[in-house]
Write a protein that holds these residues in place. Sequence first.
Motif, PDB file in Angstrom:
ATOM      1  N   PHE A   1      61.622  14.313 -39.206  1.00  0.00           N
ATOM      2  CA  PHE A   1      62.799  13.922 -38.430  1.00  0.00           C
ATOM      3  C   PHE A   1      62.417  13.527 -37.004  1.00  0.00           C
ATOM      4  CE2 PHE A   1      66.827  14.911 -36.097  1.00  0.00           C
ATOM      5  CZ  PHE A   1      67.537  13.833 -36.602  1.00  0.00           C
ATOM      6  N   CYS A   2      61.409  14.180 -36.452  1.00  0.00           N
ATOM      7  CA  CYS A   2      60.912  13.779 -35.130  1.00  0.00           C
ATOM      8  C   CYS A   2      60.453  12.321 -35.161  1.00  0.00           C
ATOM      9  CB  CYS A   2      59.750  14.681 -34.701  1.00  0.00           C
ATOM     10  SG  CYS A   2      60.255  16.270 -34.033  1.00  0.00           S
ATOM     11  N   GLN A   3      59.772  11.968 -36.236  1.00  0.00           N
ATOM     12  CA  GLN A   3      59.308  10.592 -36.373  1.00  0.00           C
ATOM     13  C   GLN A   3      60.486   9.637 -36.467  1.00  0.00           C
ATOM     14  OE1 GLN A   3      56.502   9.951 -39.565  1.00  0.00           O
ATOM     15  NE2 GLN A   3      56.671   7.723 -39.430  1.00  0.00           N
ATOM     16  N   TYR A   4      61.530  10.031 -37.219  1.00  0.00           N
ATOM     17  CA  TYR A   4      62.725   9.197 -37.345  1.00  0.00           C
ATOM     18  C   TYR A   4      63.363   8.977 -35.968  1.00  0.00           C
ATOM     19  CZ  TYR A   4      67.394   7.626 -38.614  1.00  0.00           C
ATOM     20  OH  TYR A   4      68.563   6.903 -38.699  1.00  0.00           O
ATOM     21  N   VAL A   5      63.520  10.059 -35.191  1.00  0.00           N
ATOM     22  CA  VAL A   5      64.150   9.947 -33.872  1.00  0.00           C
ATOM     23  C   VAL A   5      63.304   9.083 -32.947  1.00  0.00           C
ATOM     24  CG1 VAL A   5      64.831  11.248 -31.817  1.00  0.00           C
ATOM     25  CG2 VAL A   5      65.385  12.132 -34.097  1.00  0.00           C
ATOM     26  N   THR A   6      61.988   9.231 -33.026  1.00  0.00           N
ATOM     27  CA  THR A   6      61.094   8.415 -32.196  1.00  0.00           C
ATOM     28  C   THR A   6      61.228   6.937 -32.544  1.00  0.00           C
ATOM     29  OG1 THR A   6      59.494  10.221 -31.997  1.00  0.00           O
ATOM     30  CG2 THR A   6      58.692   7.999 -31.546  1.00  0.00           C
ATOM     31  N   GLU A   7      61.261   6.632 -33.842  1.00  0.00           N
ATOM     32  CA  GLU A   7      61.379   5.238 -34.282  1.00  0.00           C
ATOM     33  C   GLU A   7      62.733   4.633 -33.917  1.00  0.00           C
ATOM     34  OE1 GLU A   7      60.632   5.376 -38.456  1.00  0.00           O
ATOM     35  OE2 GLU A   7      58.459   5.546 -38.228  1.00  0.00           O
ATOM     36  N   HIS A   8      63.741   5.493 -33.722  1.00  0.00           N
ATOM     37  CA  HIS A   8      65.088   5.016 -33.388  1.00  0.00           C
ATOM     38  C   HIS A   8      65.481   5.458 -31.971  1.00  0.00           C
ATOM     39  CE1 HIS A   8      64.935   4.946 -37.784  1.00  0.00           C
ATOM     40  NE2 HIS A   8      65.875   4.028 -37.742  1.00  0.00           N
ATOM     41  N   SER A   9      64.502   5.519 -31.083  1.00  0.00           N
ATOM     42  CA  SER A   9      64.754   6.010 -29.723  1.00  0.00           C
ATOM     43  C   SER A   9      65.744   5.147 -28.945  1.00  0.00           C
ATOM     44  CB  SER A   9      63.439   6.110 -28.949  1.00  0.00           C
ATOM     45  OG  SER A   9      62.798   4.846 -28.898  1.00  0.00           O
ATOM     46  N   ASP A  10      65.893   3.879 -29.361  1.00  0.00           N
ATOM     47  CA  ASP A  10      66.832   2.985 -28.677  1.00  0.00           C
ATOM     48  C   ASP A  10      68.221   2.986 -29.313  1.00  0.00           C
ATOM     49  OD1 ASP A  10      66.049   1.773 -31.031  1.00  0.00           O
ATOM     50  OD2 ASP A  10      65.975  -0.256 -30.181  1.00  0.00           O
ATOM     51  N   ASP A  11      68.415   3.841 -30.307  1.00  0.00           N
ATOM     52  CA  ASP A  11      69.702   3.905 -31.012  1.00  0.00           C
ATOM     53  C   ASP A  11      70.658   4.809 -30.234  1.00  0.00           C
ATOM     54  OD1 ASP A  11      71.840   4.139 -32.756  1.00  0.00           O
ATOM     55  OD2 ASP A  11      70.597   4.357 -34.531  1.00  0.00           O
ATOM     56  N   GLU A  12      71.618   4.207 -29.579  1.00  0.00           N
ATOM     57  CA  GLU A  12      72.549   4.968 -28.747  1.00  0.00           C
ATOM     58  C   GLU A  12      73.503   5.842 -29.557  1.00  0.00           C
ATOM     59  OE1 GLU A  12      75.897   1.422 -28.206  1.00  0.00           O
ATOM     60  OE2 GLU A  12      74.466   1.834 -26.606  1.00  0.00           O
ATOM     61  N   ARG A  13      73.511   5.665 -30.876  1.00  0.00           N
ATOM     62  CA  ARG A  13      74.363   6.502 -31.711  1.00  0.00           C
ATOM     63  C   ARG A  13      73.804   7.908 -31.870  1.00  0.00           C
ATOM     64  NH1 ARG A  13      74.277   2.885 -36.899  1.00  0.00           N
ATOM     65  NH2 ARG A  13      72.085   2.986 -36.249  1.00  0.00           N
ATOM     66  N   LEU A  14      72.493   8.072 -31.721  1.00  0.00           N
ATOM     67  CA  LEU A  14      71.867   9.384 -31.856  1.00  0.00           C
ATOM     68  C   LEU A  14      72.178  10.242 -30.637  1.00  0.00           C
ATOM     69  CD1 LEU A  14      68.371   8.454 -33.330  1.00  0.00           C
ATOM     70  CD2 LEU A  14      70.078   9.909 -34.427  1.00  0.00           C
ATOM     71  N   ARG A  15      72.685  11.438 -30.892  1.00  0.00           N
ATOM     72  CA  ARG A  15      73.075  12.315 -29.782  1.00  0.00           C
ATOM     73  C   ARG A  15      72.635  13.747 -30.085  1.00  0.00           C
ATOM     74  NH1 ARG A  15      79.256  12.158 -28.090  1.00  0.00           N
ATOM     75  NH2 ARG A  15      78.613  10.017 -27.585  1.00  0.00           N
ATOM     76  N   ALA A  16      71.749  14.280 -29.265  1.00  0.00           N
ATOM     77  CA  ALA A  16      71.279  15.660 -29.428  1.00  0.00           C
ATOM     78  C   ALA A  16      72.344  16.629 -28.935  1.00  0.00           C
ATOM     79  CB  ALA A  16      69.987  15.865 -28.654  1.00  0.00           C
ATOM     80  N   VAL A  17      72.588  17.685 -29.725  1.00  0.00           N
ATOM     81  CA  VAL A  17      73.555  18.719 -29.345  1.00  0.00           C
ATOM     82  C   VAL A  17      72.887  20.084 -29.414  1.00  0.00           C
ATOM     83  CG1 VAL A  17      75.526  17.352 -30.117  1.00  0.00           C
ATOM     84  CG2 VAL A  17      74.414  18.924 -31.716  1.00  0.00           C
ATOM     85  N   GLN A  18      73.563  21.067 -28.869  1.00  0.00           N
ATOM     86  CA  GLN A  18      72.971  22.400 -28.793  1.00  0.00           C
ATOM     87  C   GLN A  18      73.487  23.373 -29.853  1.00  0.00           C
ATOM     88  OE1 GLN A  18      70.481  23.014 -26.622  1.00  0.00           O
ATOM     89  NE2 GLN A  18      70.679  20.873 -25.987  1.00  0.00           N
ATOM     90  N   SER A  19      74.672  23.090 -30.395  1.00  0.00           N
ATOM     91  CA  SER A  19      75.294  24.065 -31.286  1.00  0.00           C
ATOM     92  C   SER A  19      75.827  23.410 -32.552  1.00  0.00           C
ATOM     93  CB  SER A  19      76.449  24.767 -30.569  1.00  0.00           C
ATOM     94  OG  SER A  19      77.503  23.850 -30.325  1.00  0.00           O
ATOM     95  N   GLU A  20      76.085  24.244 -33.565  1.00  0.00           N
ATOM     96  CA  GLU A  20      76.658  23.763 -34.809  1.00  0.00           C
ATOM     97  C   GLU A  20      78.061  23.225 -34.581  1.00  0.00           C
ATOM     98  OE1 GLU A  20      78.361  25.808 -38.740  1.00  0.00           O
ATOM     99  OE2 GLU A  20      76.221  26.168 -38.455  1.00  0.00           O
ATOM    100  N   GLN A  21      78.806  23.840 -33.655  1.00  0.00           N
ATOM    101  CA  GLN A  21      80.158  23.386 -33.370  1.00  0.00           C
ATOM    102  C   GLN A  21      80.150  21.938 -32.892  1.00  0.00           C
ATOM    103  OE1 GLN A  21      82.935  25.074 -33.997  1.00  0.00           O
ATOM    104  NE2 GLN A  21      84.185  23.320 -33.340  1.00  0.00           N
ATOM    105  N   GLU A  22      79.212  21.605 -32.012  1.00  0.00           N
ATOM    106  CA  GLU A  22      79.095  20.235 -31.515  1.00  0.00           C
ATOM    107  C   GLU A  22      78.639  19.280 -32.620  1.00  0.00           C
ATOM    108  OE1 GLU A  22      77.508  20.194 -27.091  1.00  0.00           O
ATOM    109  OE2 GLU A  22      76.409  21.688 -28.292  1.00  0.00           O
ATOM    110  N   LEU A  23      77.849  19.795 -33.554  1.00  0.00           N
ATOM    111  CA  LEU A  23      77.308  18.991 -34.640  1.00  0.00           C
ATOM    112  C   LEU A  23      78.417  18.331 -35.460  1.00  0.00           C
ATOM    113  CD1 LEU A  23      74.375  18.491 -35.771  1.00  0.00           C
ATOM    114  CD2 LEU A  23      74.861  20.292 -37.430  1.00  0.00           C
TER     115      LEU A  23
END
Length: 274
Positions: free
Chosen positions: A127-149
């Motif tokens: 998954f790290c590789q996926y996020v790196t390959e899509h680093s310019d994808d503004e749809r990807l958003r890191a969150v801290q909790s399951e509630q935010e997920l």
Amino acid sequence: MSKTLYVTDLDGTLMRNDKSISAKSIEILNRLLAQGASITYATARSVKSAVEITKNLHLRLPVINRNGTILADPQTKKESDIATFEPEALLAIRQILQGHKLSGFVTTYIEGKEIRHYIKDNMNEGFCQYVTEHSDDERLRAVQSEQELFEGDVCYFTFIDKPEELDMVAGLLNQSNEWTCIYQQDKYSSDYWLEICPKDASKASAIQKLMRKYDYDRLVVFGDSLNDLSMFEVADEAYAVENAMDEVKAMATAVILSNEDDGVAHWIEKDFRK
């Protein structure tokens, strides 16, 4: 005279192993489209990803994304018919996932905008590789909790991992018919992808919407993987490319040339000329 709809999968079917569509396939399909052939695709890819790959094709019909979860206009990228999870199904899935720290993202819609939530502290190598390959994808958003997920209207789950980490969860999810679960190896790595769609969302159901809307009476499909089987089941004719999985070949009307040999484009050209 029958009115035929041709629907092809992308990865491993129309697309070559380098993740592109050959110039030859593009030339053949655009010529057929100009002559009135009805051609579209059904893919697990998102609208943004698929439209970028197919941008040189002059497609007019809606395209099918996220394994039938979304229909979209291939020119404007405007999405329609977005399927989302019912609250009861979403709760049941969350209960199954509880305790399993899976790496991946949850696709949701917030005020009509697609967001892909993932927990930054829960990322494996794949998954790290996926996020790196899509680093310019503004749809990807890191969150801290399951509630935010799970904020927003949840449309799709995508988990990327080794089979020893996903097998148990996939088995539990497949015990219910309240959602659609697709579990198979990634075409471009040793990782497996576990994807969960809302109930009744599939390539087949999305294709049937197009069949009804545009009054087609003959359906011809092309595929290579397990997520193509639903459209094989509803098609008048279903063709597996030479590189397809054995399970797909077993359900096919026939096996055609591989994705590296422009099998789909050549077959449609021959059939359309009839």
